[in-house]
Design a protein around this motif. Sequence first.
Motif, PDB file in Angstrom:
ATOM      1  N   ALA A  21      10.157   3.528  -5.093  1.00 19.17           N
ATOM      2  CA  ALA A  21       9.066   4.367  -4.603  1.00 19.17           C
ATOM      3  C   ALA A  21       7.703   3.714  -4.784  1.00 19.17           C
ATOM      4  O   ALA A  21       6.682   4.396  -4.702  1.00 19.17           O
ATOM      5  N   ILE A  22       7.668   2.403  -5.020  1.00 16.00           N
ATOM      6  CA  ILE A  22       6.391   1.692  -5.183  1.00 16.00           C
ATOM      7  C   ILE A  22       6.306   0.612  -4.117  1.00 16.00           C
ATOM      8  O   ILE A  22       6.872  -0.475  -4.270  1.00 16.00           O
ATOM      9  N   PRO A  23       5.630   0.860  -2.988  1.00 12.03           N
ATOM     10  CA  PRO A  23       5.515  -0.162  -1.941  1.00 12.03           C
ATOM     11  C   PRO A  23       4.615  -1.303  -2.383  1.00 12.03           C
ATOM     12  O   PRO A  23       3.620  -1.095  -3.095  1.00 12.03           O
ATOM     13  N   THR A  24       4.947  -2.511  -1.967  1.00 10.11           N
ATOM     14  CA  THR A  24       4.168  -3.680  -2.402  1.00 10.11           C
ATOM     15  C   THR A  24       2.740  -3.644  -1.889  1.00 10.11           C
ATOM     16  O   THR A  24       1.834  -4.177  -2.543  1.00 10.11           O
ATOM     17  N   ASN A  25       2.507  -3.039  -0.707  1.00 12.30           N
ATOM     18  CA  ASN A  25       1.135  -3.040  -0.186  1.00 12.30           C
ATOM     19  C   ASN A  25       0.248  -2.008  -0.872  1.00 12.30           C
ATOM     20  O   ASN A  25      -0.912  -1.843  -0.486  1.00 12.30           O
ATOM     21  N   SER A  26       0.763  -1.307  -1.893  1.00 12.83           N
ATOM     22  CA  SER A  26      -0.067  -0.404  -2.692  1.00 12.83           C
ATOM     23  C   SER A  26      -0.485  -1.035  -4.011  1.00 12.83           C
ATOM     24  O   SER A  26      -1.145  -0.382  -4.819  1.00 12.83           O
ATOM     25  N   GLN A  32      12.105  11.115  -3.148  1.00 14.13           N
ATOM     26  CA  GLN A  32      11.524  10.675  -4.423  1.00 14.13           C
ATOM     27  C   GLN A  32      10.009  10.822  -4.379  1.00 14.13           C
ATOM     28  O   GLN A  32       9.351  10.320  -3.460  1.00 14.13           O
ATOM     29  N   ASP A  33       9.457  11.514  -5.368  1.00  8.41           N
ATOM     30  CA  ASP A  33       7.998  11.609  -5.526  1.00  8.41           C
ATOM     31  C   ASP A  33       7.613  10.983  -6.850  1.00  8.41           C
ATOM     32  O   ASP A  33       8.202  11.304  -7.904  1.00  8.41           O
ATOM     33  N   LEU A  34       6.629  10.109  -6.803  1.00  2.99           N
ATOM     34  CA  LEU A  34       6.097   9.475  -8.005  1.00  2.99           C
ATOM     35  C   LEU A  34       4.588   9.669  -8.001  1.00  2.99           C
ATOM     36  O   LEU A  34       3.907   9.298  -7.038  1.00  2.99           O
TER      37      LEU A  34
END
Length: 640
Positions: A129-134, A273-275
């Motif tokens: 749930a952690i995209p690289t562009n973030s 999924q929420d983070l």
Amino acid sequence: MKPLFTRRCAGLLACLAPVWAGAQQNPAAAQPPITQLDTVVVTATRSPEPLKDVLGDVSVIDRDTLESAGQSSLAEVLSRTHGIEYANNGGPQTVTSLFMRGANSNQTLVLVDGQRINNATNGLAALNAIPTNSIDHVEIVRGAASSLYGADALGGVINVITKRDADRPLSAYASVGGGTYGTSSYSAGLSGAAQGWTYSLASSYQQSRGFDATNGKNFLHNPDRDSYYENNVAGSLGYEWMRGQTLTAQFYQTHLNGGYDNGMPYFNDRSIQDLQGYSLTSTNRLTDIWTSTLRVGSTLDRNRNENAPADENPFDTPNGKSTFRTRQNQYLWQNDLQFTKDQKVTLAYEHVDQRVAGDIGDFNNFPVTFGDYARTSRHVNSFTGVYLGDFGAHHVQASLRNDDNSQFGNRTTGGLTYGYDITSRIRATVGANTGFRAPNFNELYWPNDGGFVGNPDLKPETSRNVEASLRYQDDDSELGVTYYHNRVKNLILNEPTADNPFLFQAVNVSNALLEGVTLTGMKKFGATRLRASLDLSDPRNTDEDTRLPQRARKVLRLSADHRFGDFLVGAEMYASGDRLDGSGDRLGGYTLYNLVASYDLTRSLQVQVRWNNVFDKEYTLANGYNTPGSNAFVNLTWRM
């Protein structure tokens, strides 16, 4: 070494030879070197230190690497650095496991902007749930680090940093990309600093039709595409209301809706999924030597599975939806005391409240009934001290921490590392540290579902790690060798119960040894840069003398890139030895080749291309789950 592996290595070198030769024959074509500031890391010592001065096995994945990641997940990007392997359950949207130096996935602590995100139900971090562009950059600390960060840091710590430091009134960026499997990605952001204020805001969206998560070897197989879509937003606002006195608010939110296979009846099974993370930080320079940091933060990990409703599947919740969540409220007071240029002490107090909830089925009844954990909360109070000292060619880092866990009482961990500068470019380091992992709520309180039952009498896992390294570094070269020996006691495994061989329970039955040697290197030849690493490890359950599953004993990574003016080309190779799955079956080794390229259309506009798995290699990370074939992604980025 296998002949096929050798031929592919030779082929890759042959492809790179003209590029390398061109750089050597035409050195004038190489761009003049650009003076760069030293990379600064926080995670390794809990306070800012130049990366070149850090004593441990620490590395940073920078923004340029993340921007060139294309369609690669964060776990894939992490696995391209030494000491890290990963596995997922059929695509980047599915449950992802990370193995650092052979440790289990729940034995590596993951932070986002300094706050822990490993959930308390199964101990995993929602890396999917952690995209690289973030992300702005990622700091990686290998080796037991509980004396710095407490529980769950047996294998190391990964700190994902989302905030982009502002150094001018306004900067902005936007990107759009697309590729194989109907994958597309969009992101935009801005940041700035003016009149004591700093701010940043970024957002991204990705979607993909995906591929079938499972195959015929998996009894959950549903022959369909498992698509996903994901959106993310993050921001910060800071104000320096007096010189040395700053107040900063940050937030981070990601929503991932991903497909997976849950077997019959066939249904478009989804995992949502929420983070989320929020924090308010006050940084105050109280005297010339004393800086105080106060932070109040909260993180939420919530996963909802949507399966066939009860009228189709009587073993699921009545509406086909089940949710598991972990809320962690985190409080920090840290004091950094810089007594002299070469003597520093950090003292910190932390408090963490963990609260969990879950829809857990009791399959001993029919129809199935659902309830929560027998216990749903715990808290930890922690005190940490870190000392950094430089005495000419001699360098020392010492740390001591006590964690008072409401379930397991007091745990004290420590670390001591000594470094000696043999020359101005060669440093030898030796260190020892201890760690522990607190059992998660699934292991402790999962009710008897007919296949697994928790064990409230579990003890924490503990570890003793020693390591030694030798490192050479100059402006154009890096060479390093690290040996580590991490012995884990009270290892928690799922074993059959005495009364029922088909009912498994979490028990402290084993010890493990995580031992290995890592070789790393980097060399620049004008506009050409070469990187390499080799991991030789033997992660074993020493009681049963068996290798730990899903971990290879040999992993080789090679990469090269060359710049022709505005054009950059590169190649990567990842070669993994064989592994075992959870049942002991052998998973074959594999070699993947990737190609990357970028071209600066203007000073503000760049096009990037990534082609993963160029030769369409079939390989397995987890038995019964598919992996992507040859896939390409093209991205267009604009920067102000």
